[in-house]
Design a protein around this motif. Structure first.
Motif, PDB file in Angstrom:
ATOM      1  N   SER A 176       0.823  -1.207   0.000  1.00 56.58           N
ATOM      2  CA  SER A 176       0.000   0.000   0.000  1.00 56.58           C
ATOM      3  C   SER A 176       0.860   1.262   0.000  1.00 56.58           C
ATOM      4  O   SER A 176       0.608   2.208  -0.752  1.00 56.58           O
ATOM      5  CB  SER A 176      -0.933   0.000   1.212  1.00 56.58           C
ATOM      6  N   LEU A 177       1.898   1.280   0.848  1.00 56.97           N
ATOM      7  CA  LEU A 177       2.795   2.436   0.902  1.00 56.97           C
ATOM      8  C   LEU A 177       3.540   2.600  -0.421  1.00 56.97           C
ATOM      9  O   LEU A 177       3.719   3.714  -0.917  1.00 56.97           O
ATOM     10  CB  LEU A 177       3.791   2.283   2.061  1.00 56.97           C
ATOM     11  N   TYR A 178       3.969   1.479  -0.999  1.00 58.90           N
ATOM     12  CA  TYR A 178       4.679   1.521  -2.278  1.00 58.90           C
ATOM     13  C   TYR A 178       3.764   2.058  -3.370  1.00 58.90           C
ATOM     14  O   TYR A 178       4.171   2.861  -4.207  1.00 58.90           O
ATOM     15  CB  TYR A 178       5.170   0.116  -2.624  1.00 58.90           C
ATOM     16  N   ALA A 179       2.500   1.614  -3.352  1.00 53.75           N
ATOM     17  CA  ALA A 179       1.540   2.046  -4.367  1.00 53.75           C
ATOM     18  C   ALA A 179       1.217   3.524  -4.264  1.00 53.75           C
ATOM     19  O   ALA A 179       0.722   4.123  -5.226  1.00 53.75           O
ATOM     20  CB  ALA A 179       0.246   1.234  -4.243  1.00 53.75           C
ATOM     21  N   LYS A 228     -16.748   0.580 -15.235  1.00 54.28           N
ATOM     22  CA  LYS A 228     -15.433   0.867 -15.809  1.00 54.28           C
ATOM     23  C   LYS A 228     -14.375   0.015 -15.134  1.00 54.28           C
ATOM     24  O   LYS A 228     -14.326  -0.069 -13.906  1.00 54.28           O
ATOM     25  CB  LYS A 228     -15.066   2.345 -15.613  1.00 54.28           C
ATOM     26  N   ASN A 229     -13.530  -0.616 -15.925  1.00 48.07           N
ATOM     27  CA  ASN A 229     -12.397  -1.375 -15.414  1.00 48.07           C
ATOM     28  C   ASN A 229     -11.183  -1.145 -16.295  1.00 48.07           C
ATOM     29  O   ASN A 229     -11.312  -1.041 -17.521  1.00 48.07           O
ATOM     30  CB  ASN A 229     -12.697  -2.881 -15.373  1.00 48.07           C
ATOM     31  N   VAL A 230     -10.010  -1.068 -15.687  1.00 43.42           N
ATOM     32  CA  VAL A 230      -8.776  -0.986 -16.461  1.00 43.42           C
ATOM     33  C   VAL A 230      -8.521  -2.364 -17.074  1.00 43.42           C
ATOM     34  O   VAL A 230      -8.390  -3.362 -16.362  1.00 43.42           O
ATOM     35  CB  VAL A 230      -7.593  -0.558 -15.579  1.00 43.42           C
ATOM     36  N   LEU A 231      -8.463  -2.431 -18.384  1.00 46.05           N
ATOM     37  CA  LEU A 231      -8.298  -3.706 -19.082  1.00 46.05           C
ATOM     38  C   LEU A 231      -6.838  -4.099 -19.218  1.00 46.05           C
ATOM     39  O   LEU A 231      -6.520  -5.283 -19.298  1.00 46.05           O
ATOM     40  CB  LEU A 231      -8.937  -3.628 -20.469  1.00 46.05           C
ATOM     41  N   GLY A 264      -0.437   1.023  -8.291  1.00 43.88           N
ATOM     42  CA  GLY A 264      -1.203   2.252  -8.194  1.00 43.88           C
ATOM     43  C   GLY A 264      -2.624   2.068  -8.697  1.00 43.88           C
ATOM     44  O   GLY A 264      -3.584   2.517  -8.062  1.00 43.88           O
ATOM     45  N   ILE A 265      -2.787   1.383  -9.818  1.00 41.58           N
ATOM     46  CA  ILE A 265      -4.119   1.112 -10.364  1.00 41.58           C
ATOM     47  C   ILE A 265      -4.911   0.238  -9.405  1.00 41.58           C
ATOM     48  O   ILE A 265      -6.093   0.485  -9.139  1.00 41.58           O
ATOM     49  CB  ILE A 265      -4.017   0.435 -11.747  1.00 41.58           C
ATOM     50  N   ARG A 266      -4.255  -0.782  -8.846  1.00 45.04           N
ATOM     51  CA  ARG A 266      -4.941  -1.669  -7.906  1.00 45.04           C
ATOM     52  C   ARG A 266      -5.370  -0.904  -6.658  1.00 45.04           C
ATOM     53  O   ARG A 266      -6.466  -1.110  -6.137  1.00 45.04           O
ATOM     54  CB  ARG A 266      -4.018  -2.831  -7.507  1.00 45.04           C
ATOM     55  N   ILE A 289      -9.673  -5.761  -9.319  1.00 43.87           N
ATOM     56  CA  ILE A 289      -8.832  -6.029 -10.488  1.00 43.87           C
ATOM     57  C   ILE A 289      -7.709  -6.979 -10.101  1.00 43.87           C
ATOM     58  O   ILE A 289      -6.548  -6.755 -10.367  1.00 43.87           O
ATOM     59  CB  ILE A 289      -8.268  -4.754 -11.122  1.00 43.87           C
ATOM     60  N   ASP A 290      -8.072  -8.062  -9.432  1.00 41.86           N
ATOM     61  CA  ASP A 290      -7.065  -9.045  -9.064  1.00 41.86           C
ATOM     62  C   ASP A 290      -6.567  -9.758 -10.312  1.00 41.86           C
ATOM     63  O   ASP A 290      -7.117  -9.612 -11.399  1.00 41.86           O
ATOM     64  CB  ASP A 290      -7.611 -10.060  -8.043  1.00 41.86           C
ATOM     65  N   GLY A 291      -5.502 -10.506 -10.154  1.00 41.21           N
ATOM     66  CA  GLY A 291      -4.856 -11.114 -11.305  1.00 41.21           C
ATOM     67  C   GLY A 291      -5.464 -12.418 -11.753  1.00 41.21           C
ATOM     68  O   GLY A 291      -4.969 -13.038 -12.670  1.00 41.21           O
TER      69      GLY A 291
END
Length: 441
Positions: free
Chosen positions: A135-138, A221-224, A396-398, A405-407
Motif C-alpha cells: 500500500s505504501l509503495y503504491a 469501468k475497469n482498467v483492461l 497504483g491502479i490496484r 482487479i485481481d490477477g
C-alpha cells in the motif's frame, strides 16, 4: 425457517472468531490484564507493550498446537514414547507484526520436519505487514522511505532489499491480470497515456504508459490493461499488437473508442474492430486548446467553446467554430488550430444521442486514475527498468480501483468491481437503438 422470513446476515469467519473470542475472555478478565500491565508499568503499545506481549503469547500457543498436531501427541503423553519423533527444544526469531517486532520461541522436533503454518520457516512477517508495504509503495513511497517509516512507527528493522522483494511478488499477479479474460463487447473503450521516465541501457528517456479502460454493458469501468510503449514513438503495427491482445483475450467488438491523437491507433482500430467508431476525447480536446489561452480569458473562451461540442449537428458546430475564430482567432490562433486538426475525429460525437454524449464526455473516473498515477510517478524521478515502472503503475491502479482487479480474472459480486457510470441506463437505451444487435443485452 418460517415462510416469508428472509435469513439474517451471514457471519464471516473473522466475525465468528471475534465473537467467540469475546465470549471466552470476560470483561473482568480483560480488566485484570490491564490492571496488571498498569501495575507493572507496561504501556499498551510499543515493542515492550501489552499488545506485543499478547501477540507473542498467541503466536507461541499456536506454535505449540501445531507441534502437537505434527507429532500426534501432547507434551508429556506416554503415547509419544517410541513414536520416532519428539520435541527438541526451541529456537528464537523476531517476527514483524502490525503491533511491532515480536521475539518468539519456535519449537523444534528431532527429525527437523516441523514447518509451522502461522509463521512458516524463512518468513518473518505476519498480519498485514506485506499489505502495508504494498500500500505504501503504491502511494509512491520508495523502498528506503518505507523502511524508515516501519522503523519509526513500529520499531521494525526492515531493509530496502526486503521491501523490494515483497513488492516483487506482484510480478505473477501482473502477468495474470494482463492476460485475464475480457468482455466480448465493450460499448466504450478509453485509451490514454501518461509519461514516465525509464532508464534503458544507461540512458533515461520519456516512455508512454498506455492505460486502456473499458466500460462494459452494465456501465462498469475497469482498467483492461497497461502497456509501456517505445521511446521513439508508436505506429499502427505497435497498436495492432496491443489491440490484438485484447481481442485474443475475448473482446470481439467495441462500439466507440475514445483516444487522443495517438499515432497509428485509428488505423489499428479499423483492422482489429472494423465497425468501431474512433472518437477524439472531447475533454482532452478542450484541455489541449485551453493551453493556448491566458488565465484571464479562460472563462470567456470556455463559454465560446461550449456551443461547439453541444451543437445539434456538424453544421451548427462549424458555425460555432467560425464564431470562435472571429472572436479569439487573432489573439489565440493555436486555440482554433487544435479544433481544426482534430475535427474529423471530433464530429462523430455530434451524431450521438445526448445520453451517449454525456457518458463519453464525463470521464471523471479515467481522469482520476491518471491524476493519481502521475502523482505517484513524480516522486520517483525515474525508474531503473521497465519492470519496476510497470510494478508501481499496476499497484497504483490496484490501489485506486480496489481489489476487484485481481490477477485471477475472477468476476466478483456486483458492486465489488469497477466504477459505475452515472446516467448509464439512458445511455444503454440509446446504444441499443444506435448499434442494434451489436450490443449484447
Amino acid at each position: 425457517m418460517p415462510s416469508g422470513l428472509s435469513p439474517g446476515p451471514v457471519e464471516l469467519p473473522e466475525q465468528a472468531a471475534a465473537r467467540r473470542l469475546a465470549e471466552l475472555v470476560s470483561p473482568a478478565g480483560i480488566d485484570q490484564i490491564l490492571a496488571d500491565a498498569e501495575q507493572a508499568g507496561m504501556s499498551l503499545d510499543g515493542p515492550d507493550g501489552l499488545i506485543n506481549a499478547l501477540t507473542k503469547a498467541v503466536i507461541e500457543r499456536a506454535y505449540g498446537a501445531e507441534m502437537e498436531d505434527h507429532l500426534g501427541y501432547v507434551k508429556g503423553d506416554p503415547a509419544g514414547n517410541g513414536s520416532g519423533n519428539s520435541r527438541n527444544g526451541f529456537s528464537s526469531k523476531t517476527v514483524i507484526t502490525s503491533a511491532g517486532p515480536v521475539r518468539v520461541d519456535v519449537p523444534r522436533d528431532r527429525n527437523g520436519e516441523f514447518n509451522p503454518k502461522i509463521v512458516p520457516k524463512g518468513k518473518r512477517r505476519i498480519g498485514q505487514i506485506d499489505d502495508m508495504i504494498l500500500s505504501l509503495y503504491a502511494r509512491g513511497m520508495t523502498t528506503r522511505d518505507i523502511a524508515a517509516h516501519l522503523g519509526e512507527v513500529y520499531g521494525a528493522s526492515v531493509s530496502p532489499e526486503l521491501i523490494s522483494s515483497v513488492t516483487d511478488v506482484v510480478a505473477d499477479e501482473i502477468t495474470a491480470w494482463q492476460n485475464r479474460p475480457t468482455e466480448r463487447v465493450y460499448p466504450i473503450v478509453y485509451i490514454d497515456a501518461i509519461m514516465v521516465k525509464i532508464r534503458t541501457e544507461g540512458v533515461v528517456s520519456n516512455r508512454p504508459a498506455y492505460i486502456v479502460t473499458g466500460v462494459d454493458v452494465e456501465g462498469v469501468k475497469n482498467v483492461l490493461g497497461l502497456w509501456i510503449g517505445p521511446s521513439d514513438g508508436e505506429g499502427a503495427a505497435y497498436w495492432q499488437s496491443v489491440l490484438n491482445e485484447l481481442r485474443n483475450r475475448g473482446t470481439e467488438d467495441v462500439l466507440i473508442v475514445c483516444c487522443d491523437g495517438l499515432k497509428g491507433l485509428p488505423e489499428a482500430i479499423g483492422t482489429v474492430w472494423p465497425k468501431a467508431i474512433v472518437q477524439t476525447c472531447v475533454v482532452h480536446l478542450i484541455r489541449n486548446s485551453m493551453k493556448f489561452v491566458s488565465y484571464g480569458d479562460r472563462k470567456a473562451v470556455a463559454k465560446a467553446l461550449k456551443p461547439i461540442y453541444t451543437a445539434v449537428n456538424e453544421a451548427a458546430a462549424k458555425s460555432s467554430l467560425e464564431h470562435l475564430r472571429q472572436q479569439w482567432g487573432k489573439k489565440y490562433p493555436g486555440l482554433v488550430d487544435v479544433w481544426e486538426r482534430a475535427w474529423d475525429r471530433f464530429i462523430p460525437f455530434l451524431e450521438f444521442h445526448p445520453a451517449i454524449r454525456k457518458v463519453i464526455y464525463t470521464t471523471n473516473a479515467i481522469e482520476s486514475i491518471n491524476y493519481q498515477l502521475r502523482k505517484i510517478t513524480k516522486t520517483r524521478g525515474h525508474f531503473p527498468s521497465e519492470e519496476s515502472a510497470m510494478k508501481l503503475l499496476y499497484l497504483g491502479i490496484r490501489n485506486i480501483s480496489g481489489r476487484h482487479i485481481d490477477g485471477e480474472g475472477r468476476i466478483r459480486a456486483k458492486g465489488e468491481r469497477g466504477t459505475g457510470t452515472y446516467g448509464w441506463k439512458a445511455a444503454l437505451n440509446a446504444f441499443a437503438v444506435r448499434f442494434g444487435d451489436r450490443l449484447p443485452i
